[in-house]
Design an enzyme around this catalytic site. Sequence first.
Site, PDB file in Angstrom:
ATOM      1  N   ASP A  75      19.907   6.264 -40.350  1.00 36.73           N
ATOM      2  CA  ASP A  75      20.614   5.148 -40.980  1.00 36.73           C
ATOM      3  C   ASP A  75      20.108   4.914 -42.405  1.00 36.73           C
ATOM      4  OD1 ASP A  75      22.408   4.418 -38.991  1.00 36.73           O
ATOM      5  OD2 ASP A  75      21.018   3.023 -38.033  1.00 36.73           O
ATOM      6  N   LYS A  99      19.070   0.342 -30.501  1.00 42.47           N
ATOM      7  CA  LYS A  99      18.261   1.099 -31.460  1.00 42.47           C
ATOM      8  C   LYS A  99      16.762   0.864 -31.325  1.00 42.47           C
ATOM      9  CE  LYS A  99      21.956   1.613 -34.843  1.00 42.47           C
ATOM     10  NZ  LYS A  99      22.354   1.563 -36.268  1.00 42.47           N
TER      11      LYS A  99
END
Length: 285
Positions: free
Chosen positions: A104, A68
């Site tokens: 997220d 990420k």
Amino acid sequence: MSLAYAEVIGDPIAQSKSPVIHGFWLEKLGITGDYRRVHMKADGLADYFASRRDDPDWRGCNVTMPHKQAVIPLIDRLDPLAARIGAVNTVVREGGALVGYNTDAPGFLEPLRPLLGQTHYFRMARVLGTGGAARAIVAALAAEGMVIVLAGRDVGKARALLEELDPKGDHHVAPLDHFADATDFPFDDREGCLDLVVNASSLGMTGQGALCFDMSHAPPGSVFYDIVTSPLETDFLKAAKGAGFRTFDGLSMLIGQADHAFRKFFGAMPPRGAADVALRERMLG
């Protein structure tokens, strides 16, 4: 015949439920498209994005552990939220550019919205973990007025993360093993307060180490949230349920973040509400 598709990349990747989620929505909406999983080592990321840039059918990808942050230098620009968090879980081709987003954060908050919409005297979150997902969770909770206790193996890393993401916040750090042993701390009256306990790490996941958390560290009325999806009911959540606490599992965040990504990949709103029940059944089937 060309076929629009998106993917999820990570290492490991076999456990990812994202193909089931996106496939379910594509089917329900009658969209001709595909969503795939790709096992991607760190040393293959540059070649992956170089090849996908030239594929007109590729709509983008979700990014899971441990990439990420590693993908950021390989894309062209970041959405402001992703830039603030410093982690990307969704890459979308827009025109000729690869743009990084973080879904997220809103995905994590989705099941908490009814609680966060209430007025509280005080809001505190004990967040366990300091990785890419934790960055999104800390940023999201800080924006909702939560005082955060961030626990990690490396307390210095936890402190640096809080200072980076919310330097003006009155937050705290603790070693992760602090929560493993029982405490006799006399919690005050928590009526009118919101307390969260969040596992934002991979501990408790199939193939990973155990997450050790003694329930005596949770104030009365706490809400437990585990982002792990394999197994869905982790030992952490089982213990919380057994102690009478309210819980949210990892599918809550996974479906929530996928909702935002799906819109960007396929230009359509996924069916939610009652459809979530059928989606969960498919993922668990």
